[in-house]
Each structure stands twice: as C-alpha cells, then as structure tokens.
Design an enzyme around this catalytic site. Structure first.
Site, PDB file in Angstrom:
ATOM      1  N   MET A 136      54.539  33.420  61.768  1.00  0.00           N
ATOM      2  CA  MET A 136      54.006  34.754  61.511  1.00  0.00           C
ATOM      3  C   MET A 136      54.253  35.740  62.649  1.00  0.00           C
ATOM      4  O   MET A 136      53.387  36.546  62.971  1.00  0.00           O
ATOM      5  CB  MET A 136      52.503  34.668  61.214  1.00  0.00           C
ATOM      6  CG  MET A 136      52.158  33.703  60.100  1.00  0.00           C
ATOM      7  SD  MET A 136      53.010  34.071  58.557  1.00  0.00           S
ATOM      8  CE  MET A 136      51.942  35.359  57.956  1.00  0.00           C
ATOM      9  N   ARG A 137      55.428  35.662  63.264  1.00  0.00           N
ATOM     10  CA  ARG A 137      55.738  36.602  64.347  1.00  0.00           C
ATOM     11  C   ARG A 137      57.133  37.184  64.152  1.00  0.00           C
ATOM     12  O   ARG A 137      58.006  36.509  63.612  1.00  0.00           O
ATOM     13  CB  ARG A 137      55.722  35.895  65.702  1.00  0.00           C
ATOM     14  CG  ARG A 137      54.364  35.538  66.088  1.00  0.00           C
ATOM     15  CD  ARG A 137      54.250  34.971  67.476  1.00  0.00           C
ATOM     16  NE  ARG A 137      52.922  34.436  67.588  1.00  0.00           N
ATOM     17  CZ  ARG A 137      51.847  35.166  67.855  1.00  0.00           C
ATOM     18  NH1 ARG A 137      51.953  36.442  68.111  1.00  0.00           N
ATOM     19  NH2 ARG A 137      50.667  34.608  67.887  1.00  0.00           N
ATOM     20  N   HIS A 189      61.195  33.771  52.592  1.00  0.00           N
ATOM     21  CA  HIS A 189      60.274  34.878  52.298  1.00  0.00           C
ATOM     22  C   HIS A 189      59.891  34.823  50.816  1.00  0.00           C
ATOM     23  O   HIS A 189      60.761  34.667  49.961  1.00  0.00           O
ATOM     24  CB  HIS A 189      60.939  36.219  52.637  1.00  0.00           C
ATOM     25  CG  HIS A 189      60.015  37.361  52.411  1.00  0.00           C
ATOM     26  ND1 HIS A 189      58.997  37.687  53.288  1.00  0.00           N
ATOM     27  CD2 HIS A 189      59.881  38.218  51.357  1.00  0.00           C
ATOM     28  CE1 HIS A 189      58.312  38.704  52.815  1.00  0.00           C
ATOM     29  NE2 HIS A 189      58.824  39.046  51.643  1.00  0.00           N
ATOM     30  N   LYS A 228      55.966  39.066  75.851  1.00  0.00           N
ATOM     31  CA  LYS A 228      56.607  38.389  74.719  1.00  0.00           C
ATOM     32  C   LYS A 228      57.973  37.823  75.139  1.00  0.00           C
ATOM     33  O   LYS A 228      58.384  36.746  74.718  1.00  0.00           O
ATOM     34  CB  LYS A 228      56.772  39.366  73.561  1.00  0.00           C
ATOM     35  CG  LYS A 228      57.411  38.728  72.344  1.00  0.00           C
ATOM     36  CD  LYS A 228      57.285  39.577  71.115  1.00  0.00           C
ATOM     37  CE  LYS A 228      58.073  38.956  69.974  1.00  0.00           C
ATOM     38  NZ  LYS A 228      57.942  39.696  68.727  1.00  0.00           N
ATOM     39  N   ASN A 277      65.055  31.951  57.607  1.00  0.00           N
ATOM     40  CA  ASN A 277      63.653  32.192  57.233  1.00  0.00           C
ATOM     41  C   ASN A 277      63.511  32.109  55.720  1.00  0.00           C
ATOM     42  O   ASN A 277      64.481  32.303  54.990  1.00  0.00           O
ATOM     43  CB  ASN A 277      63.258  33.600  57.710  1.00  0.00           C
ATOM     44  CG  ASN A 277      61.807  33.928  57.429  1.00  0.00           C
ATOM     45  OD1 ASN A 277      60.924  33.086  57.627  1.00  0.00           O
ATOM     46  ND2 ASN A 277      61.550  35.135  56.947  1.00  0.00           N
ATOM     47  N   GLY A 301      51.786  25.041  56.622  1.00  0.00           N
ATOM     48  CA  GLY A 301      52.901  24.122  56.856  1.00  0.00           C
ATOM     49  C   GLY A 301      53.392  23.351  55.648  1.00  0.00           C
ATOM     50  O   GLY A 301      54.046  22.317  55.789  1.00  0.00           O
ATOM     51  N   SER A 302      53.137  23.885  54.435  1.00  0.00           N
ATOM     52  CA  SER A 302      53.625  23.146  53.254  1.00  0.00           C
ATOM     53  C   SER A 302      55.158  23.147  53.199  1.00  0.00           C
ATOM     54  O   SER A 302      55.764  22.163  52.762  1.00  0.00           O
ATOM     55  CB  SER A 302      53.020  23.695  51.969  1.00  0.00           C
ATOM     56  OG  SER A 302      53.445  25.015  51.740  1.00  0.00           O
ATOM     57  N   ASN A 303      55.794  24.222  53.666  1.00  0.00           N
ATOM     58  CA  ASN A 303      57.267  24.236  53.694  1.00  0.00           C
ATOM     59  C   ASN A 303      57.798  23.295  54.773  1.00  0.00           C
ATOM     60  O   ASN A 303      58.811  22.616  54.564  1.00  0.00           O
ATOM     61  CB  ASN A 303      57.793  25.651  53.905  1.00  0.00           C
ATOM     62  CG  ASN A 303      57.735  26.459  52.628  1.00  0.00           C
ATOM     63  OD1 ASN A 303      58.550  26.282  51.739  1.00  0.00           O
ATOM     64  ND2 ASN A 303      56.725  27.311  52.514  1.00  0.00           N
TER      65      ASN A 303
HETATM   66  C1  GRF Z   1      55.400  30.849  52.607  1.00  0.00           C
HETATM   67  O1  GRF Z   1      55.011  31.498  51.429  1.00  0.00           O
HETATM   68  C2  GRF Z   1      56.637  31.484  53.190  1.00  0.00           C
HETATM   69  O2  GRF Z   1      57.478  32.030  52.222  1.00  0.00           O
HETATM   70  C3  GRF Z   1      56.061  32.570  54.056  1.00  0.00           C
HETATM   71  O3  GRF Z   1      54.892  32.011  54.595  1.00  0.00           O
HETATM   72  C4  GRF Z   1      54.386  31.011  53.720  1.00  0.00           C
HETATM   73  C5  GRF Z   1      54.202  29.773  54.531  1.00  0.00           C
HETATM   74  O4  GRF Z   1      53.535  28.745  53.819  1.00  0.00           O
HETATM   75  N1  GRF Z   1      57.044  32.999  55.038  1.00  0.00           N
HETATM   76  P1  GRF Z   1      53.424  27.310  54.445  1.00  0.00           P
HETATM   77  O5  GRF Z   1      52.792  27.456  55.840  1.00  0.00           O
HETATM   78  O6  GRF Z   1      54.798  26.722  54.527  1.00  0.00           O
HETATM   79  O7  GRF Z   1      52.521  26.526  53.527  1.00  0.00           O
END
Ligand code: GRF
Length: 194
Positions: free
Chosen positions: A89-90, A108, A64, A106, A11-13
């Site tokens: 992650m889905r 990536h 789903k 999203n 969850g850093s983003n």
């Molecule tokens: C990030 O590298 C993002 O690009 C990818 O998953 C990672 C998530 O990192 N989709 P965080 O959970 O936000 O730390």
C-alpha cells in the site's frame, strides 16, 4: 529466478503466488516476503509457509529514500530478479524504481486505466459500470499507470453487492496473478537461453 513479494495487509495474493511456486506452476524461488507493517496478517501466512519475512516501516527511517535504499540493499543481497507487489500500500519512489525498472509488477483490482488508486473495487461499484476487472501491470512513476501485462474482465450484475463483487475480483486475482507470473517468467527464461 528469485522473487520477492511486497505486501502490507491480508496477503491472499501472496498466498496464491506462494502456493503456485510450491506446486511448480511458477518456475522460480519465492525468496522472501517484504512487509512494511509489522502486524499485517500476511506475515503469519509467510511463517506458516516457511517463507522468510523481512519487515520494517518507513517510520523507522529519517526519509522515504533511506527506507527504500535499505530495501534495495536487501534485494541486492538476496539477488532478487523480480519484485511482485501484492497489496503493497505504498507508492514506489525513485530509489527503488530506478533499479527495478521493468522488474517490478503489481496487481490492481480494476480494468485499468479505469479506477486507479486505493479503492478500485468500490469506485467501480459506485460508478455503476457494467464491468470491471483485474489488471497486472509493470510499475512506473505514476499511480497504477505502468504498461499492462494482463487483464481479466468481471461483470457487475444487478444483484451484486460490494461484498460479492470483492469476492469475485479476489477469486480472479488468485488465478490471474500466478498464471501471469508463470508466463512472464517462462518467457524471460526462454529469452535468457538465446
Ligand atoms: C488486492 O485486491 C490487490 O489487487 C490490491 O490489494 C489487494 C490485496 O489483497 N492491490 P491481499 O492482501 O492480497 O489479500
């Protein structure tokens, strides 16, 4: 403008986006975090930031489609305008895609279309390419294939290790995602006033 962030892990983003909303860089309300893993660290981050959390897993549902129908119901209830995937992650299925087409983005960790999939950073590192990067894109029914909104390149130096490359990529992500969201939302708000 009401945002929901979907995340599954660290969850850093999510944190970078929440802080950007807090300091007014992103002109929107971060209404909720949706997390599909009940023990993910991102949930603790959201609680510390006083952001409402909703968490359930596809395993709690017979299919789903039913899992996604429940998410959709929540999004409607909360009047969410934009869904921001940040380490969710889905693969997003048709139930959510149909309703949120053009309203789901999203991040990536590669320069798409290169290195899509689960291991964008490791795959680029193993391929020994000179540069990789970060991409923000709309979600479509492929895996990391939707229209690109923003990209930043990152050089892979001879002395880089997978860990140092990961650190560089994450640093860029935490800057690019808030900046891109801020711009996108500003543009949408401008258009809705026309
Ligand atoms: C990030 O590298 C993002 O690009 C990818 O998953 C990672 C998530 O990192 N989709 P965080 O959970 O936000 O730390």
């Amino acid at each position: 403008m009401r945002l929901a962030v979907f995340a599954s892990g660290n969850g850093s983003n999510f944190q970078a986006i929440a802080e950007a909303v807090k300091r007014g860089q992103i002109n929107a309300e971060l209404s909720l975090l949706f997390c599909d893993r009940k023990n993910a660290y991102v949930i603790q981050r959201a609680k510390a930031l006083m952001i409402p959390v909703i968490s359930f897993s596809p395993k709690d549902f017979p299919s789903k489609a039913m899992y996604e129908a429940e998410i959709l119901h929540l999004m409607e209830e909360e009047q969410i305008d934009l869904v921001v995937l940040a380490g969710y992650m889905r693969i997003v299925g048709p139930t959510l895609l149909e309703m949120f087409s053009g309203k789901m983005i999203n991040i990536h960790p590669s320069l798409l279309p290169n290195f899509p999939g689960l291991h964008g950073i490791a795959d680029a590192f193993a391929a020994k390419v000179a540069e990789t990067g970060v991409t923000i894109h709309y979600i479509d029914d492929g895996i990391d294939t939707g229209p690109i909104i923003a990209q930043t390149k990152v050089k892979i130096e001879d002395y880089d290790t997978l860990e140092s490359l990961e650190a560089k990529i994450h640093k860029i992500e935490h800057k690019l995602y808030p900046e891109t969201l801020a711009k996108l939302i500003k543009t949408q708000q401008g258009e809705s006033q026309l």
